[in-house]
Scaffold this motif. Structure first.
Motif, PDB file in Angstrom:
ATOM      1  N   ALA A   1      44.723  37.442  26.535  1.00  0.00           N
ATOM      2  CA  ALA A   1      44.898  37.506  27.990  1.00  0.00           C
ATOM      3  C   ALA A   1      46.357  37.753  28.390  1.00  0.00           C
ATOM      4  O   ALA A   1      46.665  37.856  29.574  1.00  0.00           O
ATOM      5  CB  ALA A   1      44.409  36.194  28.616  1.00  0.00           C
ATOM      6  N   ARG A   2      47.266  37.887  27.415  1.00  0.00           N
ATOM      7  CA  ARG A   2      48.677  38.103  27.760  1.00  0.00           C
ATOM      8  C   ARG A   2      48.870  39.459  28.425  1.00  0.00           C
ATOM      9  O   ARG A   2      48.178  40.417  28.086  1.00  0.00           O
ATOM     10  CB  ARG A   2      49.551  38.084  26.490  1.00  0.00           C
ATOM     11  CG  ARG A   2      49.948  36.699  26.045  1.00  0.00           C
ATOM     12  CD  ARG A   2      50.666  36.787  24.725  1.00  0.00           C
ATOM     13  NE  ARG A   2      49.816  37.417  23.713  1.00  0.00           N
ATOM     14  CZ  ARG A   2      50.282  37.994  22.608  1.00  0.00           C
ATOM     15  NH1 ARG A   2      51.564  38.029  22.366  1.00  0.00           N
ATOM     16  NH2 ARG A   2      49.450  38.533  21.732  1.00  0.00           N
ATOM     17  N   SER A   3      49.873  39.530  29.313  1.00  0.00           N
ATOM     18  CA  SER A   3      50.116  40.817  29.982  1.00  0.00           C
ATOM     19  C   SER A   3      50.942  41.743  29.098  1.00  0.00           C
ATOM     20  O   SER A   3      50.845  42.949  29.175  1.00  0.00           O
ATOM     21  CB  SER A   3      50.830  40.587  31.311  1.00  0.00           C
ATOM     22  OG  SER A   3      52.042  39.902  31.064  1.00  0.00           O
ATOM     23  N   ASP A   4      51.796  41.172  28.232  1.00  0.00           N
ATOM     24  CA  ASP A   4      52.660  42.017  27.414  1.00  0.00           C
ATOM     25  C   ASP A   4      52.726  41.477  25.987  1.00  0.00           C
ATOM     26  O   ASP A   4      53.408  40.488  25.710  1.00  0.00           O
ATOM     27  CB  ASP A   4      54.075  42.049  28.032  1.00  0.00           C
ATOM     28  CG  ASP A   4      55.020  42.922  27.216  1.00  0.00           C
ATOM     29  OD1 ASP A   4      54.575  43.527  26.222  1.00  0.00           O
ATOM     30  OD2 ASP A   4      56.214  42.985  27.582  1.00  0.00           O
ATOM     31  N   GLU A   5      52.004  42.135  25.091  1.00  0.00           N
ATOM     32  CA  GLU A   5      51.916  41.642  23.711  1.00  0.00           C
ATOM     33  C   GLU A   5      53.225  41.798  22.949  1.00  0.00           C
ATOM     34  O   GLU A   5      53.429  41.158  21.922  1.00  0.00           O
ATOM     35  CB  GLU A   5      50.812  42.382  22.954  1.00  0.00           C
ATOM     36  CG  GLU A   5      49.453  41.932  23.393  1.00  0.00           C
ATOM     37  CD  GLU A   5      48.384  42.198  22.358  1.00  0.00           C
ATOM     38  OE1 GLU A   5      48.731  42.571  21.220  1.00  0.00           O
ATOM     39  OE2 GLU A   5      47.209  42.031  22.702  1.00  0.00           O
ATOM     40  N   SER A   6      54.107  42.701  23.442  1.00  0.00           N
ATOM     41  CA  SER A   6      55.318  42.954  22.672  1.00  0.00           C
ATOM     42  C   SER A   6      56.415  41.925  22.977  1.00  0.00           C
ATOM     43  O   SER A   6      57.431  41.890  22.298  1.00  0.00           O
ATOM     44  CB  SER A   6      55.830  44.362  22.952  1.00  0.00           C
ATOM     45  OG  SER A   6      56.210  44.419  24.317  1.00  0.00           O
ATOM     46  N   ASP A   7      56.201  41.087  24.011  1.00  0.00           N
ATOM     47  CA  ASP A   7      57.259  40.147  24.395  1.00  0.00           C
ATOM     48  C   ASP A   7      57.040  38.789  23.710  1.00  0.00           C
ATOM     49  O   ASP A   7      56.152  38.023  24.098  1.00  0.00           O
ATOM     50  CB  ASP A   7      57.235  39.979  25.929  1.00  0.00           C
ATOM     51  CG  ASP A   7      58.282  38.990  26.394  1.00  0.00           C
ATOM     52  OD1 ASP A   7      59.102  38.552  25.544  1.00  0.00           O
ATOM     53  OD2 ASP A   7      58.276  38.650  27.585  1.00  0.00           O
ATOM     54  N   PRO A   8      57.861  38.452  22.715  1.00  0.00           N
ATOM     55  CA  PRO A   8      57.630  37.189  21.997  1.00  0.00           C
ATOM     56  C   PRO A   8      57.811  35.970  22.896  1.00  0.00           C
ATOM     57  O   PRO A   8      57.220  34.918  22.651  1.00  0.00           O
ATOM     58  CB  PRO A   8      58.689  37.200  20.885  1.00  0.00           C
ATOM     59  CG  PRO A   8      59.721  38.188  21.294  1.00  0.00           C
ATOM     60  CD  PRO A   8      59.031  39.176  22.186  1.00  0.00           C
ATOM     61  N   LEU A   9      58.603  36.114  23.964  1.00  0.00           N
ATOM     62  CA  LEU A   9      58.849  34.938  24.808  1.00  0.00           C
ATOM     63  C   LEU A   9      57.593  34.504  25.574  1.00  0.00           C
ATOM     64  O   LEU A   9      57.467  33.356  25.966  1.00  0.00           O
ATOM     65  CB  LEU A   9      60.009  35.201  25.772  1.00  0.00           C
ATOM     66  CG  LEU A   9      61.348  35.416  25.075  1.00  0.00           C
ATOM     67  CD1 LEU A   9      62.474  35.555  26.079  1.00  0.00           C
ATOM     68  CD2 LEU A   9      61.664  34.304  24.082  1.00  0.00           C
ATOM     69  N   GLN A  10      56.645  35.452  25.758  1.00  0.00           N
ATOM     70  CA  GLN A  10      55.384  35.058  26.412  1.00  0.00           C
ATOM     71  C   GLN A  10      54.618  34.052  25.553  1.00  0.00           C
ATOM     72  O   GLN A  10      53.902  33.205  26.063  1.00  0.00           O
ATOM     73  CB  GLN A  10      54.510  36.290  26.659  1.00  0.00           C
ATOM     74  CG  GLN A  10      54.960  37.095  27.857  1.00  0.00           C
ATOM     75  CD  GLN A  10      53.827  37.936  28.433  1.00  0.00           C
ATOM     76  OE1 GLN A  10      52.707  37.971  27.920  1.00  0.00           O
ATOM     77  NE2 GLN A  10      54.128  38.637  29.505  1.00  0.00           N
ATOM     78  N   LEU A  11      54.804  34.172  24.237  1.00  0.00           N
ATOM     79  CA  LEU A  11      54.084  33.265  23.328  1.00  0.00           C
ATOM     80  C   LEU A  11      54.556  31.819  23.501  1.00  0.00           C
ATOM     81  O   LEU A  11      53.773  30.876  23.359  1.00  0.00           O
ATOM     82  CB  LEU A  11      54.311  33.693  21.872  1.00  0.00           C
ATOM     83  CG  LEU A  11      53.679  35.019  21.463  1.00  0.00           C
ATOM     84  CD1 LEU A  11      54.212  35.473  20.107  1.00  0.00           C
ATOM     85  CD2 LEU A  11      52.157  34.879  21.403  1.00  0.00           C
ATOM     86  N   ILE A  12      55.831  31.656  23.793  1.00  0.00           N
ATOM     87  CA  ILE A  12      56.412  30.312  23.883  1.00  0.00           C
ATOM     88  C   ILE A  12      55.722  29.476  24.950  1.00  0.00           C
ATOM     89  O   ILE A  12      55.602  28.267  24.828  1.00  0.00           O
ATOM     90  CB  ILE A  12      57.938  30.404  24.244  1.00  0.00           C
ATOM     91  CG1 ILE A  12      58.653  31.335  23.288  1.00  0.00           C
ATOM     92  CG2 ILE A  12      58.605  29.048  24.312  1.00  0.00           C
ATOM     93  CD1 ILE A  12      58.541  30.940  21.859  1.00  0.00           C
ATOM     94  N   LYS A  13      55.254  30.169  26.018  1.00  0.00           N
ATOM     95  CA  LYS A  13      54.733  29.421  27.177  1.00  0.00           C
ATOM     96  C   LYS A  13      53.228  29.185  27.120  1.00  0.00           C
ATOM     97  O   LYS A  13      52.668  28.575  28.015  1.00  0.00           O
ATOM     98  CB  LYS A  13      55.083  30.191  28.454  1.00  0.00           C
ATOM     99  CG  LYS A  13      56.591  30.319  28.624  1.00  0.00           C
ATOM    100  CD  LYS A  13      56.937  30.936  29.967  1.00  0.00           C
ATOM    101  CE  LYS A  13      58.408  31.334  30.001  1.00  0.00           C
ATOM    102  NZ  LYS A  13      58.637  32.748  30.199  1.00  0.00           N
ATOM    103  N   LEU A  14      52.533  29.703  26.108  1.00  0.00           N
ATOM    104  CA  LEU A  14      51.071  29.579  26.094  1.00  0.00           C
ATOM    105  C   LEU A  14      50.637  28.126  25.836  1.00  0.00           C
ATOM    106  O   LEU A  14      50.995  27.542  24.806  1.00  0.00           O
ATOM    107  CB  LEU A  14      50.468  30.496  25.025  1.00  0.00           C
ATOM    108  CG  LEU A  14      50.706  32.004  25.217  1.00  0.00           C
ATOM    109  CD1 LEU A  14      50.076  32.791  24.080  1.00  0.00           C
ATOM    110  CD2 LEU A  14      50.157  32.481  26.567  1.00  0.00           C
ATOM    111  N   PRO A  15      49.854  27.533  26.767  1.00  0.00           N
ATOM    112  CA  PRO A  15      49.525  26.106  26.634  1.00  0.00           C
ATOM    113  C   PRO A  15      48.670  25.781  25.400  1.00  0.00           C
ATOM    114  O   PRO A  15      48.929  24.789  24.723  1.00  0.00           O
ATOM    115  CB  PRO A  15      48.755  25.767  27.911  1.00  0.00           C
ATOM    116  CG  PRO A  15      48.795  26.973  28.758  1.00  0.00           C
ATOM    117  CD  PRO A  15      49.371  28.119  28.008  1.00  0.00           C
ATOM    118  N   TYR A  16      47.662  26.611  25.115  1.00  0.00           N
ATOM    119  CA  TYR A  16      46.793  26.242  23.989  1.00  0.00           C
ATOM    120  C   TYR A  16      47.524  26.405  22.659  1.00  0.00           C
ATOM    121  O   TYR A  16      47.406  25.571  21.762  1.00  0.00           O
ATOM    122  CB  TYR A  16      45.479  27.058  24.013  1.00  0.00           C
ATOM    123  CG  TYR A  16      44.433  26.437  23.112  1.00  0.00           C
ATOM    124  CD1 TYR A  16      43.756  25.287  23.476  1.00  0.00           C
ATOM    125  CD2 TYR A  16      44.151  26.997  21.861  1.00  0.00           C
ATOM    126  CE1 TYR A  16      42.828  24.691  22.636  1.00  0.00           C
ATOM    127  CE2 TYR A  16      43.211  26.414  21.018  1.00  0.00           C
ATOM    128  CZ  TYR A  16      42.550  25.265  21.405  1.00  0.00           C
ATOM    129  OH  TYR A  16      41.644  24.674  20.572  1.00  0.00           O
TER     130      TYR A  16
END
Ligand code: HEM
Length: 467
Positions: free
Chosen positions: A300-315
């Motif tokens: 469901a991420r908007s941008d798979e190439s951005d590693p910083l999005q991973l940091i915020k994922l709650p699950y």
């Protein structure tokens, strides 16, 4: 705390038996004492010959201990960690005390925080991609060595700014060999009985340890010499910062101090994170519902190439926390010493007593974690735990300097692997925890088969996990 003035309960088994159980079955030793004595008890873990220390697992008492460990009540002495001296040297953070320790921490901390840490996001993702590109679909692989390759590359980059080259390759090989020498319950014995570390020739464990030590030292000192000769103010790795550091009198760190600090960070930063990642891979691939939730969140991420999005994922965060809760890589905090008479959990403790927080027992308390033996990430979404209820990285003046980096790394490595590859666990039986040096790791190798690239539209259900 009430006015009970009894002394802390002491197990009545022979000391040798207790030390033996602590080495070969550390969880059994802690659990049986917890069942018999509860929040606080004496334990024999071979520290300082035959002296016992106190193990504590009650959250409020742990909070009191770790918020008073710089002052008059408790201290966090480094010399009592001498069990680690053969691996780390005498002058790294873990073996330092008092002002000296505080000063070194100030030097070492900045690269592990804030913007500096963010800059590692891309590097960690890139290293992970390079490593997983080598995973064949022909034959299964051991997860631990794959994770060690990733964490070694990350730590060598953070500490030395090194990514390639002959020296890097040699260091990787030598450090792995040195750590493998204490990598099982049996070989860990060398750490607990210092006479086994004596050099009795090249065939003896002590002789091999010395030889590996000498070879690693040669490489580290060569790197230090080269960097002193060619200072580069634009470099942001830890070695570069330590080389520039000076005390009030204008004195810099000696080569030996630098060496011991680098060794400490390399050892503490690479093994621990590799173990945690291996457990995470194991749990995710043994529990289909956990994998399903994680993949749904990743897709469901908007941008798979951005590693910083991973940091915020709650699950994903909850999966990492649950991994560090159920089998904490560090079973204990480092010891704190009582400096003035004090009462903990209703018991009187005298100056000189050493206390260690039992992270394992804390994380297994049923009053905090319902069915603590079950891997259930949801518990971290349902409620917030205080830093003294969930403390995989310890607390107080010795709280892990690499905690933020380790959590960052876990999320980026797992997120990258899971979103890109379809993997299956091959172990037919549960993997038990077991001692690895002073840490808690896997008692058996975790085997995984790469089934090929995964696309977001591909459901995990079409690729059943082999168990
Ligand atoms: C999952 C990974 C890790 C776990 C579970 C872990 C856990 C811990 C724990 C429990 C402590 C003792 C805290 C205390 O006594 O209160 C500690 C200390 C320490 N850790 Fe970590 N650690 C991890 C990763 C790292 C990394 C990545 C680094 C460095 C790059 C690192 C460097 C250190 C150092 C230098 C200390 C000693 C701090 C001092 O004495 O002041 N650790 N760690």
């Amino acid at each position: 705390m009430n006015s009970k003035t009894a002394t802390v309960p002491t197990p009545n088994k022979p000391i040798a038996l207790q030390i033996g159980q602590w080495i070969f079955d550390p969880l059994g030793y802690m659990k049986s004492n917890f069942q018999q004595y509860g929040d606080i008890f004496h334990a024999y873990v071979s520290w300082g010959s035959r002296e016992s220390l106190v193990m504590l697992n009650e959250p409020q008492a742990l909070q009191y201990l770790l918020t008073h460990d710089t002052g008059n009540t408790f201290t966090a002495p480094g010399e009592v960690n001498e069990i680690l001296e053969p691996l780390l040297g005498r002058q790294g953070l873990i073996l330092l005390s008092g002002d000296h320790h505080r000063h070194h921490r100030k030097l070492v901390m900045p690269p592990f925080h804030g913007e500096r840490l963010k800059a590692y996001g891309d590097i960690i993702q890139q290293i992970t991609q390079e490593v997983i590109a080598q995973w064949s679909t022909e034959s299964p692989f051991k997860v631990r060595s794959a994770m060690q390759t990733i964490t070694m590359r990350v730590i060598l980059q953070a500490v030395f700014g090194l990514r390639e080259g002959e020296r890097y390759r040699q260091l990787e090989r030598l450090l792995s060999q040195r750590l493998d020498m204490t990598g099982s319950p049996v070989s860990s014995v060398i750490l607990f009985f210092p006479w086994l570390q004596k050099d009795l020739g090249s065939w003896s464990p002590g002789g091999r340890l010395r030889k590996l030590g000498e070879e690693t030292d040669k490489l580290l000192f060569a790197e230090i010499k080269e960097r002193r000769a060619n200072p580069d103010p634009n470099r942001t790795d830890i070695l570069s910062l330590l080389l520039q550091a000076e005390d009030e009198a204008g004195n810099g760190l000696s080569d030996q101090e630098l060496h011991d600090e680098l060794m400490t960070l390399l050892v503490a930063g690479h093994e621990t994170t590799a173990t945690a990642l291996t457990w995470a891979m194991y749990w995710i691939h043994s529990l289909p519902e956990v994998k399903e939730n994680l993949l749904a969140e990743l897709d469901a991420r908007s941008d798979e190439s951005d590693p910083l999005q991973l940091i915020k994922l709650p699950y994903l965060s909850a999966v990492c926390n649950e991994t560090l809760r159920i089998h904490p890589v560090a079973m204990l905090t480092f010891p704190r010493r009582v400096e003035e008479p004090v009462e903990l959990c209703g018991y009187q403790l005298e100056p000189g007593t050493l206390i260690m927080g039992s992270i394992y027992l804390l994380h297994q308390r049923e009053d905090l974690y319902l069915q603590p033996q079950q891997f259930r990430p949801e518990r971290f979404l349902e409620r917030e735990f205080s830093p003294y209820e969930f403390m995989p990285f310890g607390g107080g003046v010795r709280r892990c300097v690499g905690a933020a980096l380790a959590q960052y790394e876990m999320k980026i490595v797992l997120g990258t692997i899971l979103s890109q590859l379809d993997l299956a666990l091959l172990n037919q039986r549960p993997v038990p925890p077991a001692r690895r040096g002073i840490t808690l790791a896997q008692g058996k190798p975790v085997w995984i088969q790469n089934k090929g690239p995964r696309s977001a539209s591909q459901s995990w259900k079409q690729q059943p996990v082999t168990k």
